[in-house]
Scaffold this motif. Structure first.
Motif, PDB file in Angstrom:
ATOM      1  N   THR A  46      61.514 -66.251  72.421  1.00  0.00           N
ATOM      2  CA  THR A  46      60.201 -65.706  72.069  1.00  0.00           C
ATOM      3  C   THR A  46      60.327 -64.335  71.399  1.00  0.00           C
ATOM      4  OG1 THR A  46      59.959 -64.762  74.285  1.00  0.00           O
ATOM      5  CG2 THR A  46      58.926 -66.908  73.888  1.00  0.00           C
ATOM      6  N   LEU A  47      61.468 -63.678  71.581  1.00  0.00           N
ATOM      7  CA  LEU A  47      61.636 -62.358  70.962  1.00  0.00           C
ATOM      8  C   LEU A  47      61.745 -62.440  69.445  1.00  0.00           C
ATOM      9  CD1 LEU A  47      64.243 -60.616  73.313  1.00  0.00           C
ATOM     10  CD2 LEU A  47      61.848 -59.952  72.987  1.00  0.00           C
ATOM     11  N   ALA A  48      62.277 -63.545  68.963  1.00  0.00           N
ATOM     12  CA  ALA A  48      62.632 -63.579  67.542  1.00  0.00           C
ATOM     13  C   ALA A  48      62.647 -65.012  67.042  1.00  0.00           C
ATOM     14  CB  ALA A  48      63.991 -62.926  67.330  1.00  0.00           C
ATOM     15  N   THR A  49      61.506 -65.487  66.599  1.00  0.00           N
ATOM     16  CA  THR A  49      61.446 -66.895  66.200  1.00  0.00           C
ATOM     17  C   THR A  49      62.079 -67.139  64.836  1.00  0.00           C
ATOM     18  OG1 THR A  49      59.248 -66.560  65.249  1.00  0.00           O
ATOM     19  CG2 THR A  49      59.347 -67.286  67.536  1.00  0.00           C
ATOM     20  N   ASN A  50      62.269 -66.091  64.050  1.00  0.00           N
ATOM     21  CA  ASN A  50      62.882 -66.271  62.729  1.00  0.00           C
ATOM     22  C   ASN A  50      64.334 -65.804  62.684  1.00  0.00           C
ATOM     23  OD1 ASN A  50      62.160 -63.580  63.051  1.00  0.00           O
ATOM     24  ND2 ASN A  50      61.845 -63.225  60.873  1.00  0.00           N
ATOM     25  N   ALA A  51      64.903 -65.493  63.851  1.00  0.00           N
ATOM     26  CA  ALA A  51      66.295 -65.027  63.873  1.00  0.00           C
ATOM     27  C   ALA A  51      67.246 -66.219  63.903  1.00  0.00           C
ATOM     28  CB  ALA A  51      66.537 -64.160  65.104  1.00  0.00           C
ATOM     29  N   ALA A  52      68.391 -66.060  63.258  1.00  0.00           N
ATOM     30  CA  ALA A  52      69.453 -67.040  63.447  1.00  0.00           C
ATOM     31  C   ALA A  52      69.859 -66.995  64.922  1.00  0.00           C
ATOM     32  CB  ALA A  52      70.639 -66.699  62.559  1.00  0.00           C
ATOM     33  N   PRO A  53      70.002 -68.169  65.565  1.00  0.00           N
ATOM     34  CA  PRO A  53      70.334 -68.157  66.999  1.00  0.00           C
ATOM     35  C   PRO A  53      71.526 -67.264  67.335  1.00  0.00           C
ATOM     36  CG  PRO A  53      69.797 -70.383  66.283  1.00  0.00           C
ATOM     37  CD  PRO A  53      69.805 -69.529  65.035  1.00  0.00           C
ATOM     38  N   ASP A 247      62.246 -56.710  61.503  1.00  0.00           N
ATOM     39  CA  ASP A 247      61.856 -57.890  60.717  1.00  0.00           C
ATOM     40  C   ASP A 247      61.781 -59.156  61.564  1.00  0.00           C
ATOM     41  OD1 ASP A 247      64.673 -57.596  61.086  1.00  0.00           O
ATOM     42  OD2 ASP A 247      65.048 -59.100  59.531  1.00  0.00           O
ATOM     43  N   TRP A 248      62.149 -59.085  62.823  1.00  0.00           N
ATOM     44  CA  TRP A 248      62.082 -60.290  63.656  1.00  0.00           C
ATOM     45  C   TRP A 248      60.645 -60.582  64.062  1.00  0.00           C
ATOM     46  CZ3 TRP A 248      66.837 -59.828  67.487  1.00  0.00           C
ATOM     47  CH2 TRP A 248      67.985 -60.245  66.801  1.00  0.00           C
ATOM     48  N   TYR A 249      60.301 -61.864  63.991  1.00  0.00           N
ATOM     49  CA  TYR A 249      58.952 -62.311  64.359  1.00  0.00           C
ATOM     50  C   TYR A 249      58.905 -62.579  65.861  1.00  0.00           C
ATOM     51  CZ  TYR A 249      58.351 -63.498  59.351  1.00  0.00           C
ATOM     52  OH  TYR A 249      58.271 -63.480  57.984  1.00  0.00           O
ATOM     53  N   ASN A 250      58.002 -61.926  66.543  1.00  0.00           N
ATOM     54  CA  ASN A 250      57.767 -62.276  67.942  1.00  0.00           C
ATOM     55  C   ASN A 250      56.950 -63.564  67.996  1.00  0.00           C
ATOM     56  OD1 ASN A 250      55.961 -62.007  70.568  1.00  0.00           O
ATOM     57  ND2 ASN A 250      57.804 -60.790  70.877  1.00  0.00           N
ATOM     58  N   ASP A 255      50.144 -63.285  62.893  1.00  0.00           N
ATOM     59  CA  ASP A 255      50.422 -63.182  61.456  1.00  0.00           C
ATOM     60  C   ASP A 255      51.739 -62.422  61.342  1.00  0.00           C
ATOM     61  OD1 ASP A 255      50.670 -62.523  58.779  1.00  0.00           O
ATOM     62  OD2 ASP A 255      48.547 -62.040  58.511  1.00  0.00           O
ATOM     63  N   PRO A 256      52.870 -63.159  61.389  1.00  0.00           N
ATOM     64  CA  PRO A 256      54.173 -62.486  61.523  1.00  0.00           C
ATOM     65  C   PRO A 256      54.481 -61.504  60.397  1.00  0.00           C
ATOM     66  CG  PRO A 256      54.388 -64.855  61.907  1.00  0.00           C
ATOM     67  CD  PRO A 256      52.988 -64.629  61.407  1.00  0.00           C
TER      68      PRO A 256
END
Ligand SMILES: [Zn+2]
Length: 306
Positions: A46-53, A247-250, A255-256
């Motif tokens: 949930t911290l970073a939905t657009n991060a590479a795992p 830049d990480w989306y929570n 609206d990320p």
């Protein structure tokens, strides 16, 4: 004066209070109390939905955190200025039954901090997510606040939750229902007390709530100013990972892209002014400053100063 006196008063810690969970400071003439509502364990994703795992795993490992669950700190703020006592956000309440027992007990923690809910003259909601409004639905706070206490929130927030659109969120299971239910009940049960504002509203002398949008359409921050002193309560504009990765989306950013713009603007401003901030989900008491570190930021906690 609730701040230092209550913190130091012998015997003021209730027997069932696990640890003292309030931190008092002054901003000029304004008394500020940060109150912990415990922690909220959520999937770390949930911290970073657009991060590479691998990037998120590395960030967590770098902080010696487990890879699967991240415990979000929950902070609520009470300010007193010009004879008004303002409760900013209301904690989780009993909306999440799985919560560890230290979480969602705001009424008890307010009482331990010497705050009688009946003395609250205004409630400010930075937004209507359950971890910020659930306390208004829970025994302890509900029914003990003054029945006519005004509740200030951005008009855009009230409009959004009348018919919420979650199409851009990546929520854990069950979360959409919990969010919809809590926000809906707060709007129903407190409808006559809601005091929507468009862009900003001065709740008490030097206490101004300002809509930013981004995290939610009506997400707001609270600016405190008295004499030369300043403090900004950022609500959910910043999470612990956002100093390194703004830049990480929570998962809870509705609206990320806009949330990133709001976050970077606020962090840049606070880095330039060197003014302190407090936030809902940074480690208690979450009072500190932000520095620029190359392309990103660095969190600098204040020393505890009583
Ligand atoms: Zn939150």
């Amino acid at each position: 004066m609730f701040s230092v006196d209550d913190t130091l008063r012998p015997g003021s810690q209730r027997r069932d209070e696990l640890v003292p969970s309030r931190y008092a400071l002054r901003v000029g003439e304004i008394d500020v109390l940060v109150i912990s509502d415990g922690v909220f364990p959520l999937p770390a994703t949930t911290l970073a939905t657009n991060a590479a795992p691998a990037d998120l795993a590395a960030w967590l490992d770098d902080r010696l955190q487990p890879s699967d669950v991240y415990k979000w700190p929950l902070n609520v703020v009470v300010v007193r200025s010009g004879g008004r006592t303002v409760l900013i956000d209301a904690g989780m309440g009993a909306e999440y039954p799985d919560l560890p027992r230290a979480g969602g007990r705001l009424a008890m923690r307010l009482e331990a901090a010497g705050i009688d809910p009946a003395s609250v003259t205004d409630v400010v909601l930075t937004h209507l997510h359950v971890d910020h409004v659930g306390g208004l639905l829970a025994d302890g706070l509900k029914g003990r606040l003054r029945p006519d206490v005004p509740i200030h929130l951005a008009a855009a927030e009230a409009e959004f939750w009348a018919s919420p659109d979650f199409s851009r969120n990546s929520f854990p299971p069950r979360m959409p229902d919990v969010l919809r239910s809590a926000a809906g009940r707060v709007m129903d049960e407190y409808r006559s007390q809601l005091r929507p504002f468009e862009a900003e509203y001065e709740v008490a002398p030097g206490v101004v709530v300002c809509r930013t949008g981004g995290h939610t359409p009506g997400h707001s921050v609270v600016r405190l100013a008295s004499g030369d002193d300043r403090l900004t309560f950022l609500g959910d504009a910043v999470f612990p990972d956002h100093f390194d990765r703004p830049d990480w989306y929570n998962a809870f950013d509705h609206d990320p892209e806009e949330a990133v713009r709001v976050r970077v603007r606020l962090l840049r401003e606070l880095a330039a002014t060197r003014e302190p901030l407090v936030a809902a989900h940074l480690s208690f008491p979450s009072v500190g400053r932000v520095a620029v570190a190359g392309d990103v930021f660095r969190w600098v906690p204040v020393n505890w100063d009583f």
